[in-house]
Each structure stands twice: as C-alpha cells, then as structure tokens.
Design an enzyme around this catalytic site. Structure first.
Site, PDB file in Angstrom:
ATOM      1  N   GLY A  15       0.853  -1.200   0.000  1.00  0.00           N
ATOM      2  CA  GLY A  15       0.000   0.000   0.000  1.00  0.00           C
ATOM      3  C   GLY A  15       0.878   1.235   0.000  1.00  0.00           C
ATOM      4  CB  ALA A  16       2.083   3.331  -2.379  1.00  0.00           C
ATOM      5  N   GLY A  17      -0.211   4.667   0.201  1.00  0.00           N
ATOM      6  CA  GLY A  17      -0.847   5.936   0.568  1.00  0.00           C
ATOM      7  C   GLY A  17       0.056   6.655   1.555  1.00  0.00           C
ATOM      8  CB  ALA A  31      -0.367   4.804   6.447  1.00  0.00           C
ATOM      9  CG  PHE A  62     -12.074  20.224   9.406  1.00  0.00           C
ATOM     10  CD1 PHE A  62     -11.623  20.992   8.362  1.00  0.00           C
ATOM     11  CD2 PHE A  62     -12.546  18.945   9.141  1.00  0.00           C
ATOM     12  CE1 PHE A  62     -11.641  20.508   7.075  1.00  0.00           C
ATOM     13  CE2 PHE A  62     -12.561  18.458   7.851  1.00  0.00           C
ATOM     14  CZ  PHE A  62     -12.107  19.230   6.810  1.00  0.00           C
ATOM     15  CD  GLN A  92     -16.508   9.882   9.778  1.00  0.00           C
ATOM     16  OE1 GLN A  92     -15.642  10.104   8.955  1.00  0.00           O
ATOM     17  NE2 GLN A  92     -16.479  10.379  10.992  1.00  0.00           N
ATOM     18  CG  HIS A 100     -18.115  12.928   4.768  1.00  0.00           C
ATOM     19  ND1 HIS A 100     -18.783  14.057   4.371  1.00  0.00           N
ATOM     20  CD2 HIS A 100     -16.894  13.336   5.194  1.00  0.00           C
ATOM     21  CE1 HIS A 100     -17.984  15.107   4.552  1.00  0.00           C
ATOM     22  NE2 HIS A 100     -16.842  14.693   5.046  1.00  0.00           N
ATOM     23  CG  LEU A 108     -16.123  13.678   1.108  1.00  0.00           C
ATOM     24  CD1 LEU A 108     -17.215  12.714   1.482  1.00  0.00           C
ATOM     25  CD2 LEU A 108     -14.872  13.374   1.887  1.00  0.00           C
ATOM     26  CD  GLU A 132     -16.041  17.758   8.829  1.00  0.00           C
ATOM     27  OE1 GLU A 132     -15.972  16.551   8.548  1.00  0.00           O
ATOM     28  OE2 GLU A 132     -15.997  18.188   9.977  1.00  0.00           O
ATOM     29  NE  ARG A 154     -15.807  14.259   8.408  1.00  0.00           N
ATOM     30  CZ  ARG A 154     -14.652  13.938   7.847  1.00  0.00           C
ATOM     31  NH1 ARG A 154     -14.245  12.680   7.844  1.00  0.00           N
ATOM     32  NH2 ARG A 154     -13.902  14.867   7.317  1.00  0.00           N
ATOM     33  CG  HIS A 211     -15.740   9.515   4.478  1.00  0.00           C
ATOM     34  ND1 HIS A 211     -15.115   9.767   3.287  1.00  0.00           N
ATOM     35  CD2 HIS A 211     -15.077  10.243   5.411  1.00  0.00           C
ATOM     36  CE1 HIS A 211     -14.124  10.616   3.488  1.00  0.00           C
ATOM     37  NE2 HIS A 211     -14.062  10.909   4.771  1.00  0.00           N
ATOM     38  CD  GLU A 236     -10.251   4.419   5.499  1.00  0.00           C
ATOM     39  OE1 GLU A 236      -9.634   5.165   4.708  1.00  0.00           O
ATOM     40  OE2 GLU A 236     -11.460   4.184   5.419  1.00  0.00           O
ATOM     41  NE  ARG A 257     -11.476   9.562   9.381  1.00  0.00           N
ATOM     42  CZ  ARG A 257     -11.561  10.664   8.639  1.00  0.00           C
ATOM     43  NH1 ARG A 257     -11.048  11.803   9.071  1.00  0.00           N
ATOM     44  NH2 ARG A 257     -12.163  10.651   7.469  1.00  0.00           N
ATOM     45  CB  SER A 276      -8.478  10.246   8.146  1.00  0.00           C
ATOM     46  OG  SER A 276      -8.503  11.290   7.218  1.00  0.00           O
TER      47      SER A 276
END
Lengths: 129, 234, 129, 583
Positions: D16-18, D20, D120, D240, D242, D252, D255, D286, D352, D383, D394, D399
């Site tokens: 995974g390359a997000g 995190a 927020f 969650q 959204h 989305l 927010e 949310r 979401h 996540e 959350r 996040s």
C-alpha cells in the site's frame, strides 16, 4: 529510447535562435524592401552593385547573411534532433549542416566583397555621380 | 436512459497481432461519466476490457485516456458532453500494455530525473516550520496540483519524437520545486534541465496546455525554467 | 501522429514547414546572387529566368512564408520572454492579422511602389543608411 | 496454467502506497532495503483524495494545546478510542506536521509565514467550548499534497517500488511473518516477497457500500489478508458515513465546505442542524450531522422529497469559494453541473471511513488476540489498521493525521526490528501455494458461461449493505444482512470471470477483490448485529442510547470457515472518563 542527460542540451542554440530571430526582423525587412523590387524584372545588376558599393550596405548584407545562415541551419539541425533517432546519423547531419553553412557563408561573403565598383554601364549613370 | 455507442480501442498482447476497435451500444443515464460507461461495458458486456480507474473524481489520475481525440479523465468527462459516437483510446506516445492501459514506467522514471523533492542545505528549525510568506506560497499555485495522469506528456510532439525528452509533467514538477522559496536545488537540477532531454526540447506547441484535465499550464513552467537557466548560464 | 488542431499546434507545424522552405530558398538565393560577381551578363541571364511569371509567383509566396515565419517568431519571442504563455492563441491571431496587413503592404510596395511613390533607383538609395 | 513464479528479497515490504505506507517506507528506507507494493501507482492512492486538512495543535491561528485536541478526539470517538493511542496521535501531530512541512508539503500560510489552519467539524478549544482552527491545509487538496510529497521523498530514498502488484497472501510461518505473495497485474505472474518485516497500509473498506466516497481501489484487501491467516479484526461495525457526499455519486464535498461556513438546508429552506446540534450547528461531528440529514430525509424533508438535502455556500461569496474551495467547486460543476457560487448542491450521507480494521498496538504491530500478543514481523497502519484512535467515530482531519503519525511510527519501529534481525528466516516451501490456487481457480473459470458473474454478487452486496447496515441500523435488518452475506459467500464459490489472460487482467483482480469484500462485509454485519447500543457512527434504532456498562469495549472478530467468533477487549482510558456527548 535515446540517451538521457549527456552533454549540454543546447541553451546556446536555443538562445541564439531567438536572438538572431529578433535581429533578423528589421534586417530582413530592409533587405526585402530594397533588394527584392521585382516589378521591373528584378533589380538590375547596376542597381544592385550601386547599392552594394556602399560599405554600410555591405556590412548590412553580410550581417544578414550570417544571421540568416545561422538561423536557418540551426533550425534545420533542431529538426534533425527531433526526427533522427540514430545519434551517429545525427552527428553526420550536424557536420553537414555546419559545413554547408560555412560554404554558403564563404560564397556569400565573396559575392558581396567582389563588388568593388559601381555598374558604370547603362542606367546607373543616371543615378550616381 | 438513452443508448450510446462506444467505440473502444482494443489490444491484448497475448492474443492480438494488431490493435482493433470494438463497438458497444449501451444504455446510459444522463448523469453518467465516460468511466461509468466503461464500467457498464466491463461489468455487463465484456469483462476482458481493461482500463485503469480508481478515485472517480479526478484526483488520482488513473483514468487518463483519449476520448474523441482529446485527452481527458474518463471519470470526469460527462457522457452528455460528447456528441455522437464515443471513441475511447489509450493515451498516445506510451506503449500500450492492454486495451486502454499504457505503460507509464518510463514517464515516472523521467520524473525521478528532475529530483522532485525539496532540496535545502540548511537544517530546518527544530519544532517549528520553515517560514514562507503567503505571497511566496502563491508562486506554487498552478504547479503542485498536478496529478501525474500523463495526459500532457502523452500529447507532446517533442515527446513522441524523442521519448527521452522529460516531457511537460516532469518539467512542471521540476518547476514546482524550483519556484518554491524553500528550495535551493537549482544547481543540482540544472544538469538534467539543461541537457539534451531538458527544457530546450520543448517547442512551445501548447498541446500540454490543451490536454491538461486540471487546467494547468506546463508550458509556462517550461518557459519560466528556461528564463532561470538563461540567467544562470549567461 | 498528431494530437488535435489548435492555434499552438498549427503555429508550430507551419513554423517548421516555412522554416524549411525559407532555408531552401536561402541556399538558392545565395547561389543566384553569387552570379553578381560574374559580371552583368551572367547576372542578367539568371535574372531573366527568375523574373518569369512563375518565379514571380514564387517570390510572392516567399514573402508570405517569410512574413508568417517572422510573425510567428515574434509570437515565440513573446511566449519565451513576454507574457504570451497565457494568451498565446490571441497573440497568434493578432500577429497573423498584422502579418496579412504587412503582406499587402510589402507586395504593393515591391510590386510597384506605395502611395504613388513610383519605383526609382533613388528611392532605394533613400533607405540606405 | 502458465505463469511464472519470481522470488524477491527485501528487508521491509510495505503493502500500500498511501500516506501511511509511504511514511513507513520513508523511515525504513533511510537505513534498510525497502520495497513498496501497490495495486495502483503510488500517486493514485486514495490518500490523495483527502481534501480538508490534517489536524495538529500548532496554535498558529489561536491558542491551542494537544490536550484540547485529545479531548475532542476522545469525545469524537464516543469514548471507544484507546486513549493511550489518542494521546500519542495528538502529541506526535505537532512534530509530524513540522516534519511534513520540512519535507516540502506546500501548506497554505498565515501572514506571519506559518502553516495556516482552519476550523473543522468536531474540533474545539478549551475542552469543547470554543471553535478552533486546527486543520493544516493546502487549499482543498491537502492529501494530494502530502501523498505526492511523501512519494517523492521515497523516490529520493531509492525505495524499490513494485507498482500495480496486487498482494494476495501473507506468508506466516510459526507465527512469524516472512513476507507476502503478490500478483503482477501488468505482466502477470506470481511474486514471492521474502521480508523481515511486512507493513500493511492498504486502506479502508468503504467499497462494500453502494454510495461511498471511497475510490474503486478501496476494497480493504489488507483486512482479508490478515483475516485469512486466522487473525482477528477489530471494531468492524464502526463505519463513518460522511454527511456531504455528492447526491447519487457519493464522492465527497469536503468538510472544509462546512468548515468555511457552509449551511445545510432541507426542503423547507431551514438550517435543520438547529434541531440536532444547536451549539455547533454544521460543525458538529460527522456522525451527528449524517444522522440529522438521514432523519430529515426519512421524515420527508429531503429536497423535493428525494434522498438528499442541500449544502449552501452562496453566502460565502465568490472570492472565498474560488480561493479556499476550488476543488470542491470543480467537483460540483463536473458531477452535478451546478456552481456553488450561485446554487446549493444536493448531497447525501456517503460511506466514508472505516474506523475498524486490523488490531495493532502502539508500535503498529499486528495483534493476534484480545491481549497484547503481537505477530512478529507484521505491522499495519492507516485506515486498514485499528490502533483505535477513532473509536466509534473519526473527527475530520484526523485521518491523514493518523496515517502520517502511525505510518511514521511503524517505519521507525520496523527499522528497529529489522536491525535486530540480521538474516531472513527460511521461507516455507509452499509459500505461494494459496495464492497460486486462488489465481488458477479463477482463471480456469474464464469463459464458462454457467458461473455467477462477479458484478451480480457485488451489486447485491453493495445494495443490501447500503440498505441494512447504514446510518441507522436495527437487529432485523442486520440479521437479514448476515444471512445475505452468508449466501453471497457461498455463491462466490461459483463465480466465473470472462478473462482468462495473464497480462493486465483486471477482470481477475476485480473478482479477487470481491472475495475479500464479501468476507469482511459478513463480519461487519455480524459485528453490528452483536453490538446493541448507539455509539458514534454505530446507531441502533432498536437500542437507543450508549451503554457504557456493557459495551465500552472493542469487538474482535475471527473468521473460521463460515463462522464468525467474537471476543471483546477493554478500552484504554487514561485522561478522560466517558461522559455524555453533546454538541
């Protein structure tokens, strides 16, 4: 894929192409408006030579020659860089462009410098003292 | 609901010698995008159709493809905005891996060459951010939004002619860092930017500007880079 | 391979083509003018061929090509050193319009003189520095 | 079946390359050989879609303290979050945000040149009293800016990227993780990655629902990889919804749109949040806003009686919309054809964020039981993991913060671990067997027209999940859904794909993803059924109110064949005792 990142990439070529381009605009307009009056079967030999005897005109024409040749052959080489894949062939073409440019330069300079006296024959006498 | 005709570029290297076009007539809803159409085809007509997609709202850059001759993100392009038959083709200039998928390895490799990371030789302040005025930060606008979809590079004749040319996306990325007031990496990047594959290969054709689905102007980045290089070199 | 037609692409493509044409002409031109140094007879002979109808047509076309290349060159300069990177299309069309006006003026002037200023050897001299 | 088997050896493999995964890889790659597998090109990861910002109590706009941030996070989580993890999150937020700035993230700036922050939902000052500007942002493309920056830093560190490699199974031998088996999507072929440490950062599971903000790649594959190794998942019932998903599409509207002052309006033109959260209005958390919207819709006050309400930004003015919310505006223009400057936008709640996931400890090590036993060599963050900072709900902007903070910690801890383990252990002989069987089976179904098409099962799963396990839940629906999921899992055994090719076979990948989703959709429904209370995003209409006496605990669920076993573990409470949650 061609080699990447070897040697200078042509800042000079790019820059001088623009520089010569800018200078060519007025020089070319003057050249065109004086030398290319074709309504009367082109400029007569005498007319040309009468102009060319003036050292300023000579200088202008040589400047024009140099700028135009550089701009044209540099532009041509840019095309080769884009469309010729083989670097060997590109090198050959580069040499040919340089050589061709030099030859034409010499021919042009010789032509301009060879005009030493005004055309004494024919209509020229009407104009010049 | 109405019927629309999709004409899709197909090529499977395992079975096809030559690419061909496949035509599908499907029912579409008026809110559908091209991607919705492709999904409907894949899921209900022909599962072998291959394409990339992910975020569905134009931020991931997966689904850049050529739709009726124009590079677009399939997920953002409304079907209703396209008249008549819809021709979908892979991005030009990249090798096709299959159908609408192209190999972008080389594209990302080009990106690496411009050192797309902040280069700063002074240690940052501890427990604090580096300062940057809002005006200086504003210089980055129009550069950092790039999603690396490849639409620009794929439209660039200079890239087609010489695929070693870094291309607009990589040069835009280079500019994103060079115009960052926190960055001191011009010297390190000058080698590649000034090289045979660098900024001088661009012929200001503006195809990249036409192609960018995010309305960015990579040509401007290249022009600005040239000015910086000219200042440095002359 | 091509992407799509738009001012930027058209401008570039025509710039390349016009550049190549002008380069050819330049070579030819230097060769022709070179006859100046061979004296009036040779020069006249060559000029007579070149002032035939067909060559006059070429000359007219040449002026168009040169003017296009010049106008687009100005656009490139404006993109590279000015602000036209944001408005290159408008700049292109404006320059093309100016180019057309210039073309008419040039043809008029070269073909027979402008505003009643009938061609005369002297008129050429007046432009001289 | 002809495809190749290739072996690779790396010290660390990140899946995974997000944000995190890349942060973890960035930290390990400083010293050890690190590879990143990703089923999409790294810059296509869904972290890039995060819009609004990243919370940190920098106090650049007004006085702020990590304790305040922690209180908001704890309260936002409806007290189900583990407070040790939450404290670590909010304390680390500050240095991590500075580090991200140092790495080059183009944050917006204040007049003084510091990182700009904006309000927020759910974030307040002075323990829930006053509004707070805590979200560090880069226009409304914060995730994009962070993702690209981290990717580029990883490129700088010469992380080895395996792009479009799809992880199929973990290799766990004698309880220790030895690597991962992946399928090369483009080239075809199985690849065994032999590693000392594996880090899962595969993202959330929103794709189980029909209306979702999640990308099509968010099929939560990491969860199944873990689950299929006989390991548990935590708090899967907490998902969650959204409040501002584009109507019918689900993607989305940030927010930030409410943070900047947007109103929520029902069919009568009322700002209905007045009736639900009088003090905080649209900036309530949310879950509260989503329930308010859903109630309006259910009671017939949706726009023209349809399942949507309006978000109205017109009063913000053109200038503010264009400079602060350019992407949001573009989104509305492209997908509903409306310009926020002169028109309200129809929205609906959209699946979401997955609060639940792979249970991990504070070092991001994956846990195997209700105690503290970790699986050596296996890590998870982002996540897909549940270190439980978000508990039952959350807060916005927490996040990407969790991804950054725990991805980073994961990287640092893995580096420690790897440095203490100089050699690779031997791989089991049959490391790739499970993966090979799965691929060969699915490929062999290609062209057999008798089977079930994956799309049928997926549509049924998504539709029924949206119906039965949504904003409001009740036992009857949940029981029904458990049954549906069991049926779907049986039918999945008969699934047949169209494409029998090896190269760029996306049909195959979609079918495998479906298998993953069915497994944990089943778990989500079951876990939701077995928690009869209202807590955060999990709202049981048949069991009103939060029940701290019985249910202040985490759910851990195991999948054994077709059965789900559930156990519980206590919530870590350090600073803040549970109290009623009012906004």
């Amino acid at each position: 894929m061609r080699d990447r990142g070897i040697g200078s990439g042509g800042v000079m070529g790019w820059f001088f192409q623009r520089l010569t381009g800018i200078v060519l605009v007025p020089v070319l307009l003057v050249h065109l408006l004086t030398m290319h009056r074709y309504h009367d079967h082109g400029l007569a030999w005498e007319q040309v030579t009468n102009l060319m005897i003036n050292p300023y005109w000579k200088a202008l024409e040589i400047t024009f020659l140099v700028l135009a040749l550089y701009h044209a052959f540099n532009g041509l080489y840019a095309l080769f860089q884009d469309y010729v894949k083989s670097s060997g062939v590109r090198l050959v073409l580069f040499s040919l462009t340089v050589l061709g440019g030099l030859v034409l330069f010499i021919v042009g300079v010789v032509t301009v410098l060879s005009i030493q006296s005004p055309g004494l024959v024919g209509t020229a006498g009407k104009v010049l003292p | 609901m109405m019927e629309r005709i999709f004409r899709i570029f197909r090529f499977n290297p395992e079975t096809d010698k030559e690419p061909y076009y496949d035509t599908f007539t499907i029912e579409v809803q008026d809110t559908w995008t091209i991607l919705d159409g492709l999904n409907a085809i894949k899921w209900h007509h022909d599962g072998t159709l291959s394409y990339r997609r992910s975020c569905r709202h134009g931020i991931c850059g997966s689904c850049a493809m050529m739709i009726n001759g124009k590079n677009d993100l399939a997920c953002e392009k409304q079907i209703s905005s396209v008249k008549g038959e819809i021709t979908v083709e892979p991005l030009k200039g990249f090798p096709v891996t299959r159908d609408l998928m192209v190999d972008q390895t080389h594209f990302f490799e080009g990106l690496r060459l411009v050192k797309p990371w902040l280069i700063n030789h002074t240690a940052p302040p501890t427990d604090k951010e580096r300062l940057q005025t809002p005006e200086d930060r504003k210089l980055l606008d129009g550069t950092w939004e790039c999603i690396l979809c490849g639409a620009c590079t794929s439209s660039c004749p200079a890239f087609w002619d010489n695929d070693s040319f870094l291309g607009p996306a990589a040069l835009l990325k280079a500019y994103r860092y060079i115009c960052d007031t926190r960055d001191e990496g011009l010297d390190e990047r000058i080698g590649i930017l000034d090289s045979k594959v660098g900024v001088w290969r661009c012929h200001t054709i503006f195809n990249c500007v036409e192609a960018c689905p995010k309305d960015l102007n990579p040509t401007n980045a290249i022009v600005q880079l040239r000015r910086r290089l000219i200042q440095e070199k002359l | 391979m091509m992407y799509r037609w738009h001012a930027g692409y058209v401008a570039w493509l025509m710039n390349r083509i016009s550049g190549v044409l002008i380069t050819f002409y330049l070579v030819l031109h230097i060769w022709v003018i070179h006859h100046l140094s061979h004296g009036p007879e040779t020069y006249k002979k060559v000029m007579d061929i070149l002032s035939s109808k067909i060559f006059m047509f070429f000359e007219l076309a040449l002026i168009g090509v040169v003017l296009y290349h010049m106008m687009n060159g100005i656009r490139i300069i404006l993109v590279d050193f000015g602000n036209a990177v944001w408005s290159h299309k408008t700049v292109f069309w404006v320059l093309m319009a100016i180019g057309i006006v210039l073309y008419v003026i040039c043809v008029w002037e070269l073909a027979g003189g402008f505003l009643g200023l009938i061609h005369h050897e002297a008129s050429a001299m007046q432009i001289a520095p | 079946m002809k495809f190749e088997l290739t072996y690779h050896k790396h010290d660390v493999v990140v899946v995974g390359a997000g944000i995190a995964g890349l942060y973890a890889a960035l930290k390990t790659s400083a010293k050890v050989d690190t590879a990143v597998l990703s089923k999409v090109y790294p810059t296509r990861s869904h972290s890039g879609a995060a819009q609004g910002g990243c919370a940190a109590s920098l106090g650049n706009m007004m006085e702020d303290h990590w304790e305040w941030h922690m209180y908001d996070t704890v309260r936002g989580s409806d007290f189900l979050g583990d407070q040790d993890a939450q404290e670590l999150l909010v304390r680390e937020a500050v240095p991590v945000m500075y580090e991200m700035e140092h790495l080059g993230v183009p944050f917006d700036r204040t007049e003084q040149g510091r990182i700009a922050q904006r309000p927020f939902g759910g974030h307040f000052g002075n323990f829930g009293k006053s509004p707070m500007m805590r979200s560090c942002y880069a226009a409304d493309r914060t995730g994009h800016a962070q993702l690209h920056c981290l990717y580029e830093q990883c490129v700088k560190n010469e992380v080895r990227f395996y792009n479009e490699f799809y992880a199929l199974t973990l290799i766990i031998k004698d309880g220790v993780c030895q690597g991962v088996v992946a399928w090369d999507v483009n080239g075809g072929g199985l690849h065994v990655f032999h590693a000392k440490a594996v880090h899962l950062a595969t993202g959330g599971y929103g794709r189980c629902w029909k209306i979702t903000s999640n990308s099509m790649a968010n099929t939560g594959d990491g969860l199944s990889l873990v689950m299929r190794q006989g390991l548990p998942l935590e708090d899967m019932e907490f998902v969650q919804f959204h409040p501002t998903g584009v109507w019918k599409h689900g993607m989305l509207i940030s927010e930030a749109a409410r943070g900047e002052g947007g109103y929520l309006i029902n069919d009568k033109g009322e700002r209905f949040m007045e009736n639900y959260a009088k003090a905080k209005m649209e900036l309530a958390p949310r879950d509260v806003v989503s329930r308010a919207e859903q109630t309006e819709i259910n009671e017939g006050r949706g726009i023209k009686g349809q399942d949507c309400v309006h978000i109205d930004l017109r009063h913000l003015g053109k200038e503010k919309i264009i400079t602060r919310l350019p992407q949001v505006r573009e989104l509305a223009l492209k997908f509903v054809g409306l310009d926020m400057i002169d028109s309200p936008i129809p929205i609906q709640p959209t699946a979401h964020y997955s609060m639940g996931g792979i249970p991990v400890n504070l070092d991001t090590q994956v846990l195997r039981d209700t105690g503290k036993t970790a699986v050596p060599g296996l890590y998870a963050s982002g996540e897909c993991a549940c270190v439980s900072v978000h508990g039952a709900n959350r807060l916005g902007t927490n996040s990407t913060l969790e991804c950054a903070v725990y991805g980073r910690i994961g990287g640092i801890k893995m580096l420690d671990y790897v440095c203490k383990h100089p050699g690779h252990d031997d791989l089991p002989e049959d490391a790739a067997e499970m993966a090979r069987e799965e691929i060969e089976h699915l490929l062999s179904t290609a062209g057999t027209k008798s089977g079930v098409r994956p799309v049928e099962l997926r549509d049924r799963m998504q539709e029924t999940m949206s119906e039965n396990v949504a904003v409001f839940r009740q036992a009857e629906d949940l029981k029904k859904q458990v049954g549906i999921c069991q049926d779907l899992r049986q039918e999945y055994k008969k699934v047949a794909i169209d494409d029998g090719g090896i190269k760029a076979n996306t049909d195959l990948i979609e079918a495998i993803e479906l298998g993953h989703m069915l497994d944990y959709a089943y778990m989500i429904a079951q876990c939701a059924l077995e928690r009869p209370e209202c807590r955060g995003a999990h709202w049981r209409t048949d069991h009103p109110g939060r029940n701290d006496k019985k249910w202040l605990k985490h759910t851990l669920a195991w999948l054994h064949g077709d059965e789900i076993r559930i156990e519980y573990k206590p919530v870590v409470i350090t600073r803040f005792q549970p109290e009623e949650r009012k906004y």
